[in-house]
Design a protein around this motif. Structure first.
Motif, PDB file in Angstrom:
ATOM      1  N   LEU A 236     -50.979   7.921 -36.627  1.00  0.00           N
ATOM      2  CA  LEU A 236     -51.071   8.743 -35.287  1.00  0.00           C
ATOM      3  C   LEU A 236     -50.139   7.972 -34.401  1.00  0.00           C
ATOM      4  N   LYS A 237     -49.775   6.689 -34.778  1.00  0.00           N
ATOM      5  CA  LYS A 237     -48.923   6.115 -33.817  1.00  0.00           C
ATOM      6  C   LYS A 237     -47.614   6.622 -33.531  1.00  0.00           C
ATOM      7  N   ASP A 238     -47.085   7.401 -34.459  1.00  0.00           N
ATOM      8  CA  ASP A 238     -45.730   7.919 -34.202  1.00  0.00           C
ATOM      9  C   ASP A 238     -45.865   9.509 -34.030  1.00  0.00           C
ATOM     10  N   GLY A 239     -47.093  10.015 -33.899  1.00  0.00           N
ATOM     11  CA  GLY A 239     -47.276  11.486 -33.739  1.00  0.00           C
ATOM     12  C   GLY A 239     -48.148  12.167 -34.424  1.00  0.00           C
ATOM     13  N   PRO A 240     -48.383  13.306 -34.230  1.00  0.00           N
ATOM     14  CA  PRO A 240     -49.711  14.172 -34.959  1.00  0.00           C
ATOM     15  C   PRO A 240     -49.516  13.950 -36.385  1.00  0.00           C
ATOM     16  N   THR A 241     -50.490  14.522 -37.097  1.00  0.00           N
ATOM     17  CA  THR A 241     -50.228  14.312 -38.643  1.00  0.00           C
ATOM     18  C   THR A 241     -49.744  15.812 -38.937  1.00  0.00           C
ATOM     19  N   ASP A 242     -48.651  15.453 -39.950  1.00  0.00           N
ATOM     20  CA  ASP A 242     -48.049  16.697 -40.760  1.00  0.00           C
ATOM     21  C   ASP A 242     -49.087  17.271 -41.567  1.00  0.00           C
ATOM     22  N   ASP A 243     -48.716  18.810 -41.773  1.00  0.00           N
ATOM     23  CA  ASP A 243     -49.289  19.583 -42.747  1.00  0.00           C
ATOM     24  C   ASP A 243     -48.873  18.948 -43.997  1.00  0.00           C
ATOM     25  N   PRO A 244     -49.910  18.906 -44.816  1.00  0.00           N
ATOM     26  CA  PRO A 244     -49.851  18.271 -46.310  1.00  0.00           C
ATOM     27  C   PRO A 244     -49.213  19.153 -47.089  1.00  0.00           C
ATOM     28  N   ALA A 245     -49.374  20.583 -46.820  1.00  0.00           N
ATOM     29  CA  ALA A 245     -48.575  21.363 -47.833  1.00  0.00           C
ATOM     30  C   ALA A 245     -47.010  21.823 -47.350  1.00  0.00           C
ATOM     31  N   HIS A 246     -46.606  20.919 -46.214  1.00  0.00           N
ATOM     32  CA  HIS A 246     -45.200  20.775 -45.465  1.00  0.00           C
ATOM     33  C   HIS A 246     -44.879  22.238 -45.174  1.00  0.00           C
ATOM     34  N   VAL A 247     -45.755  23.142 -44.711  1.00  0.00           N
ATOM     35  CA  VAL A 247     -45.456  24.361 -44.503  1.00  0.00           C
ATOM     36  C   VAL A 247     -45.840  25.045 -43.085  1.00  0.00           C
ATOM     37  N   ALA A 248     -46.976  24.451 -42.631  1.00  0.00           N
ATOM     38  CA  ALA A 248     -47.473  24.760 -41.175  1.00  0.00           C
ATOM     39  C   ALA A 248     -46.885  23.553 -40.432  1.00  0.00           C
ATOM     40  N   GLY A 249     -47.069  23.566 -38.999  1.00  0.00           N
ATOM     41  CA  GLY A 249     -46.548  22.576 -38.035  1.00  0.00           C
ATOM     42  C   GLY A 249     -47.531  21.488 -38.023  1.00  0.00           C
ATOM     43  N   PRO A 250     -47.567  20.322 -37.044  1.00  0.00           N
ATOM     44  CA  PRO A 250     -48.413  19.408 -37.295  1.00  0.00           C
ATOM     45  C   PRO A 250     -49.796  20.016 -36.689  1.00  0.00           C
ATOM     46  N   MET A 255     -57.862  15.558 -28.491  1.00  0.00           N
ATOM     47  CA  MET A 255     -57.738  14.502 -27.253  1.00  0.00           C
ATOM     48  C   MET A 255     -56.285  13.987 -27.043  1.00  0.00           C
ATOM     49  N   SER A 256     -56.229  13.083 -26.358  1.00  0.00           N
ATOM     50  CA  SER A 256     -54.877  12.283 -26.153  1.00  0.00           C
ATOM     51  C   SER A 256     -54.692  11.466 -27.270  1.00  0.00           C
ATOM     52  N   ARG A 257     -53.472  11.054 -27.869  1.00  0.00           N
ATOM     53  CA  ARG A 257     -53.248  10.414 -28.980  1.00  0.00           C
ATOM     54  C   ARG A 257     -53.863   9.104 -28.636  1.00  0.00           C
ATOM     55  N   GLY A 258     -53.647   8.387 -27.514  1.00  0.00           N
ATOM     56  CA  GLY A 258     -54.022   7.192 -27.355  1.00  0.00           C
ATOM     57  C   GLY A 258     -55.742   7.102 -27.465  1.00  0.00           C
ATOM     58  N   ASP A 259     -56.406   8.019 -26.837  1.00  0.00           N
ATOM     59  CA  ASP A 259     -57.729   7.979 -26.960  1.00  0.00           C
ATOM     60  C   ASP A 259     -58.450   8.114 -28.358  1.00  0.00           C
ATOM     61  N   ALA A 260     -57.644   8.953 -29.309  1.00  0.00           N
ATOM     62  CA  ALA A 260     -57.850   9.219 -30.447  1.00  0.00           C
ATOM     63  C   ALA A 260     -57.853   7.996 -31.194  1.00  0.00           C
ATOM     64  N   ARG A 261     -56.671   7.128 -31.190  1.00  0.00           N
ATOM     65  CA  ARG A 261     -56.404   5.889 -31.735  1.00  0.00           C
ATOM     66  C   ARG A 261     -57.409   4.860 -31.258  1.00  0.00           C
ATOM     67  N   ARG A 262     -57.840   4.883 -30.037  1.00  0.00           N
ATOM     68  CA  ARG A 262     -58.731   3.644 -29.689  1.00  0.00           C
ATOM     69  C   ARG A 262     -59.994   3.683 -30.405  1.00  0.00           C
ATOM     70  N   ARG A 263     -60.531   5.196 -30.505  1.00  0.00           N
ATOM     71  CA  ARG A 263     -61.721   5.423 -31.126  1.00  0.00           C
ATOM     72  C   ARG A 263     -61.722   5.128 -32.743  1.00  0.00           C
ATOM     73  N   LEU A 264     -60.486   5.457 -33.205  1.00  0.00           N
ATOM     74  CA  LEU A 264     -60.191   4.951 -34.774  1.00  0.00           C
ATOM     75  C   LEU A 264     -60.258   3.245 -34.636  1.00  0.00           C
TER      76      LEU A 264
END
Length: 337
Positions: A236-250, A255-264
């Motif tokens: 998540l450091k570089d952005g939201p997770t890509d669709d594993p099927a490479h079809v849909a968007g991220p 919550m904010s990426r920073g807050d999510a990473r702190r919990r992780l």
């Protein structure tokens, strides 16, 4: 207090939250009823299952099920971006579900109005005793012109359709179950509980998408959890997770990426601490640390006596050797806390 290993604590935790056979049997029966209604509404369609029941990672209480119909070319004709919106298809599904399930479930309600993606079915009858209800999301999807993935409804955007590939998602998850000897599903169950008890930084699909990237073989649950938290934070450091099927968007975060990473990172650090305590022979301290990650399903532990004993141990050893070393140990004690 009974002292258990981290391995046993995690086994007990996953069993405490996994869905029961009775819940699964009834959920699948109702899913079959919905699938039958959709086949009657859209002859020639392909019914697909997704979500936690299809993916083998459902927890108790079981409150919902997901399925969709990939419409035939005939039923899909004229629909899609630049064409007709999904509402007539959703209404057709609603009418069929009411007709086929209404007699068995007298309190059944089927909602289309205000729904973004799927027809919402409320059975008025829970699968898990004590729960207020059991619901289903039923999708009406059309083939994508490229032959890869689907168009699914999105009533909140101007095109009224989004691209996605739920069939591939389920295939990827089921393959991961086989490749990991089901460790994938057991880990996801525990991660969903962590997520629920730590402000829900990720949606369930984001958890699975990240897990698909890093849990690829059998491993102990404690290792799988640490692997996930370490990988998810870095991913998540570089952005939201890509669709594993490479079809849909991220996949968006809750919550904010920073807050999510702190919990992780916090979860990862507690897991490492738990393993350090266990390696050093302090099972109650290990349990205490693990319970910070998985509250409610890993009992809290009072490690006060254990930690005091750890601090006292060097002095007992020094006293046994002789008074000449006591002064040196005293200075160590002052530093240790």
């Amino acid at each position: 207090m009974k002292q258990e290993t981290l391995r046993q604590l995690l086994e007990d935790a996953r069993h405490a939250i996994e869905v029961t056979d009775e819940e699964l049997d009834e959920a699948r029966r109702r899913r079959r009823l919905l699938a039958s209604a959709m086949r009657h509404a859209f002859p020639g369609s392909t019914i697909y299952f997704n979500g936690s029941v299809a993916h083998g990672d459902a927890n108790t209480p079981l409150t919902d099920v997901d399925l969709g119909a990939k419409l035939s070319a005939r039923d899909a004709e004229g629909y899609g971006p630049g064409g007709k919106d999904p509402l007539p298809l959703m209404e057709r599904a609603r009418d069929a579900i009411r007709t086929e399930l209404g007699e068995e479930f007298p309190d059944l309600t089927v909602q289309v109005e205000g729904r973004r993606r799927a027809v919402l079915v409320r059975f008025g009858d829970p699968v898990t005793p004590g729960q207020p209800d059991f619901t289903a999301d039923v999708m009406t999807a059309i083939p994508h012109p490229s032959g890869v993935g689907l168009y699914i409804p999105n009533m909140e955007i101007s095109d009224r359709w989004d691209r996605a590939d739920p069939l591939t998602h389920t295939k990827l998850v089921l393959r991961a179950l086989d490749d990991t000897d089901r460790v994938f599903a057991r880990t996801v169950r525990l991660l969903k509980h962590w997520n629920k008890t730590h402000s829900k930084p990720l949606c369930s699909w984001n958890i699975k998408a990240l897990a698909l990237e890093c849990i690829k073989q059998p491993m102990p649950l404690i290792e799988a959890l640490e692997t996930f938290f370490t990988h998810a934070d870095e991913a998540l450091k570089d952005g939201p997770t890509d669709d594993p099927a490479h079809v849909a968007g991220p996949i968006p975060l809750n919550m904010s990426r920073g807050d999510a990473r702190r919990r992780l990172r916090t979860a990862r650090d507690y897991l490492k601490l738990a393993q350090e305590h266990e390696d050093e022979g302090r099972p109650l301290s290990a349990q205490w640390a693990l319970s910070r990650v998985l509250p409610e399903i890993v009992p809290d532990a009072d490690a006060t006596d254990e930690e005091q004993e750890r601090i006292r141990a060097p002095f007992s050893a020094a006293a046994a050797i002789g008074p000449g070393l006591v002064h040196g140990v005293t200075s160590t004690r002052a530093w240790a806390p």
